[in-house]
Motif scaffolding. Structure first.
Motif, mmCIF file in Angstrom:
data_model
loop_
_atom_site.group_PDB
_atom_site.id
_atom_site.type_symbol
_atom_site.label_atom_id
_atom_site.label_comp_id
_atom_site.label_asym_id
_atom_site.label_seq_id
_atom_site.Cartn_x
_atom_site.Cartn_y
_atom_site.Cartn_z
ATOM 1 N N ASP A 129 -62.547 36.086 -16.442
ATOM 2 C CA ASP A 129 -61.416 36.107 -17.374
ATOM 3 C C ASP A 129 -61.988 35.963 -18.782
ATOM 4 O O ASP A 129 -62.128 34.845 -19.294
ATOM 5 C CB ASP A 129 -60.437 34.975 -17.077
ATOM 6 C CG ASP A 129 -59.206 35.028 -17.968
ATOM 7 O OD1 ASP A 129 -59.134 35.921 -18.831
ATOM 8 O OD2 ASP A 129 -58.318 34.166 -17.820
ATOM 9 N N THR A 148 -56.630 30.009 -13.656
ATOM 10 C CA THR A 148 -57.519 31.169 -13.735
ATOM 11 C C THR A 148 -58.551 31.145 -12.618
ATOM 12 O O THR A 148 -58.790 32.156 -11.950
ATOM 13 C CB THR A 148 -58.224 31.202 -15.105
ATOM 14 O OG1 THR A 148 -57.266 31.497 -16.117
ATOM 15 C CG2 THR A 148 -59.328 32.245 -15.132
ATOM 16 N N GLN A 158 -56.983 31.978 -9.252
ATOM 17 C CA GLN A 158 -56.625 33.387 -9.138
ATOM 18 C C GLN A 158 -57.858 34.268 -8.964
ATOM 19 O O GLN A 158 -57.838 35.233 -8.194
ATOM 20 C CB GLN A 158 -55.833 33.823 -10.366
ATOM 21 C CG GLN A 158 -54.433 33.241 -10.436
ATOM 22 C CD GLN A 158 -53.713 33.606 -11.719
ATOM 23 O OE1 GLN A 158 -54.055 34.570 -12.391
ATOM 24 N NE2 GLN A 158 -52.707 32.811 -12.079
ATOM 25 N N LEU A 159 -58.929 33.935 -9.662
ATOM 26 C CA LEU A 159 -60.166 34.712 -9.519
ATOM 27 C C LEU A 159 -60.709 34.603 -8.099
ATOM 28 O O LEU A 159 -61.198 35.586 -7.533
ATOM 29 C CB LEU A 159 -61.213 34.239 -10.529
ATOM 30 C CG LEU A 159 -60.930 34.532 -12.001
ATOM 31 C CD1 LEU A 159 -62.014 33.930 -12.888
ATOM 32 C CD2 LEU A 159 -60.808 36.025 -12.260
ATOM 33 N N GLN A 213 -59.390 38.702 -9.728
ATOM 34 C CA GLN A 213 -58.978 38.907 -11.118
ATOM 35 C C GLN A 213 -57.798 37.993 -11.405
ATOM 36 O O GLN A 213 -57.128 37.522 -10.483
ATOM 37 C CB GLN A 213 -58.583 40.360 -11.363
ATOM 38 C CG GLN A 213 -57.412 40.817 -10.525
ATOM 39 C CD GLN A 213 -57.121 42.298 -10.680
ATOM 40 O OE1 GLN A 213 -58.012 43.085 -10.974
ATOM 41 N NE2 GLN A 213 -55.873 42.688 -10.480
ATOM 42 N N VAL A 214 -57.550 37.757 -12.676
ATOM 43 C CA VAL A 214 -56.412 36.914 -13.028
ATOM 44 C C VAL A 214 -55.138 37.729 -12.892
ATOM 45 O O VAL A 214 -55.112 38.920 -13.193
ATOM 46 C CB VAL A 214 -56.537 36.368 -14.470
ATOM 47 C CG1 VAL A 214 -57.625 35.335 -14.560
ATOM 48 C CG2 VAL A 214 -56.771 37.478 -15.474
ATOM 49 N N GLN A 215 -54.105 37.091 -12.427
ATOM 50 C CA GLN A 215 -52.818 37.753 -12.263
ATOM 51 C C GLN A 215 -52.030 37.634 -13.563
ATOM 52 O O GLN A 215 -51.030 36.915 -13.654
ATOM 53 C CB GLN A 215 -52.060 37.131 -11.092
ATOM 54 C CG GLN A 215 -52.754 37.318 -9.764
ATOM 55 C CD GLN A 215 -52.889 38.793 -9.392
ATOM 56 O OE1 GLN A 215 -51.902 39.448 -9.051
ATOM 57 N NE2 GLN A 215 -54.099 39.325 -9.446
ATOM 58 N N ARG A 216 -52.530 38.318 -14.564
ATOM 59 C CA ARG A 216 -51.921 38.249 -15.876
ATOM 60 C C ARG A 216 -51.215 39.572 -16.164
ATOM 61 O O ARG A 216 -51.811 40.640 -16.071
ATOM 62 C CB ARG A 216 -52.978 37.975 -16.945
ATOM 63 C CG ARG A 216 -52.420 37.796 -18.350
ATOM 64 C CD ARG A 216 -53.522 37.463 -19.324
ATOM 65 N NE ARG A 216 -54.189 36.232 -18.930
ATOM 66 C CZ ARG A 216 -55.509 36.040 -19.027
ATOM 67 N NH1 ARG A 216 -56.268 37.002 -19.485
ATOM 68 N NH2 ARG A 216 -56.039 34.896 -18.655
#
Length: 466
Positions: free
Chosen positions: A207, A328, A331-332, A337-340
């Motif tokens: 991230d 973060t 999620q990684l 990957q980040v769920q952004r």
């Protein structure tokens, strides 16, 4: 007196109002008494360490209201002569004794304070010993960079960073900038007996906007000791802080300090701002990046990330708070990957000034976000969003496309608003984006399905997921 004789010095207090005030103050504030006593001993150690030994003894208030201060000279050669340093020691003793007049400082109070100091030292040593197996040494190589520059790969120095064990599955947390653009990374773990084990690292995810990366090593669970996670929201300025890392390649170096400030702001490698950052005066140098910042309970409260100074610590270090990092990291590990949620555009990070607008040709706006690029196949492209149009004629000024001024019921005045609003959504959510289109600033509403952030580390590290 300086050679071999014994001198007994005594200062007695008078019954003056000022002296009585000092006596009352000392009775009411015991820490004041102890601080002065310790200051006196420290001053004597500083100025005459080889000459004096001290003894503070109490005297009965019924017989004397003063301090009985004994200074014993050691058996020194008669040819020995006092120096200016020794004279300063006697002057300090006189000042300290005058301040202490009217109260007899107990010897056991001084002993108690030194005992507390030893307890603090033992606490720091315990924090370090308990944390060492959890803190990693990360060594990186830039082979492809050497090839691009037509250099021998051995001629480029290896990168050095820090990290820490996150779980018993082998996930290691560090900074994004520690592994960005590297070709390989080796994680070194230290066992409880002091021996080390090296492991080739794989990439779990990054991230860049928070300068966080997660690596994966294939180490046995018995060697993977995770740090206890604290609550960074409860830290207070003035509390102790401890940084462990590998500054300048010096593995497992402990530095200590305090929390110097909260809610600071630093710049991520992407240029975005990281808010809510912890400031500490525990030394953070090159090589400390990615290592843990701990509280006095040995709990993880932050990820050491940056410091002010020209390559060395200036007493102003920064750590990403663990409360900000945990979502973060999780999620990684789960998704890679980040769920952004993202719109899938590039945009001006701030409203241009009048002079910048004049130079660039981009019209100046009062509020909103100027869309600079809309990549093909992005969520914004699918919604029909329009970017700034640039003419092939270098003398022509760019033509304004869309300016984002709102998402659903939320107003967007600047990039900070956009980040805050998108944080309320998840990838896949459908939103209505309000824009002002073209030079005429015609209001439009676009139906857009939010995409997911795709972090790129520009690295050749093998991915954990293959």
């Amino acid at each position: 007196m300086y050679a071999s004789s014994l001198s007994v010095l005594s200062w007695s207090s008078s019954s003056s109002s000022s002296s009585r005030f000092i006596q009352d103050s000392f009775r009411q504030y015991p820490m004041l008494r102890r601080s002065l006593a310790l200051a006196f001993i420290a001053s004597c150690n500083c100025y005459s360490p080889l000459l004096l030994t001290r003894e503070l003894t109490s005297r009965s208030r019924a017989t004397s209201g003063g301090v009985h201060l004994r200074l014993f000279a050691r058996q020194d050669p008669s040819s020995w002569k006092p120096s200016r340093r020794d004279a300063m020691g006697w002057m300090t003793a006189g000042v300290a004794s005058a301040l202490l007049q009217g109260y007899a400082t107990p010897a056991d109070a001084v002993i108690s304070d030194f005992a507390k100091l030893r307890e603090l030292e033992d606490l720091q040593a315990e924090i370090f010993e308990q944390s060492v197996p959890s803190v990693c040494f990360i060594s990186t190589e830039y082979t492809s960079m050497a090839q691009q520059l037509n250099l021998d790969s051995n001629s480029l120095p290896k990168g050095v960073g820090s990290g820490f064990v996150w779980d018993d599955k082998g996930h290691i947390v560090t900074n994004f900038h520690v592994i960005n653009k590297v070709d390989s990374a080796v994680v070194v773990l230290t066992k409880t007996d002091g021996t080390t084990e090296k492991y080739k690292a794989k990439l779990t995810g990054v991230d860049p906007d928070k300068d966080i990366a997660v690596l994966k090593i294939d180490a046995p669970a018995s060697l993977l000791r995770k740090l206890p996670v604290g609550d960074s929201s409860k830290i207070k300025v003035g509390q102790f802080s401890f940084a462990i890392g590998n500054p300048f390649g010096q593995d497992h170096t402990l530095t200590s300090g305090i929390i110097s400030g909260k809610n600071r702001e630093i710049t991520a490698p992407t240029g975005r701002k990281i808010k809510g950052v912890i400031q500490t005066d525990a030394a953070i140098n090159p090589g400390n990046s990615g290592g843990p910042l701990l509280n006095s309970q040995g709990q993880l409260i932050g990820i050491n990330t940056a410091s002010l100074g020209a390559g060395v610590s200036a007493g102003v270090g920064f750590a990403v708070p663990i409360d900000l990092a945990v979502p973060t990291i999780e999620q990684l590990i789960e998704f890679g990957q980040v769920q952004r949620a993202i719109l899938g555009i590039s945009y001006l990070e701030r409203v241009p000034t009048a002079s910048e607008s004049e130079r660039s040709g981009i019209p100046r706006i009062e509020k909103g976000i100027v869309v600079l690029e809309v990549p093909p196949n992005s969520p914004a492209a699918a919604a029909g969003m329009i970017a700034v149009k640039r003419s092939k004629d270098p003398k022509s000024k760019p033509e304004l496309g869309d300016v984002i001024v709102g998402i659903d019921q939320y107003e967007i005045k600047d990039p900070l608003d956009l980040s805050a609003v998108l944080a309320k959504y998840k990838p896949g959510n459908k939103v209505s984006v309000k824009v002002l289109r073209g030079p005429e600033q015609t209001p439009q509403t676009l139906a857009l399905t939010l995409g997911a952030f795709q972090g790129s580390a520009f690295t050749k590290l093998e991915n954990e997921r293959g």
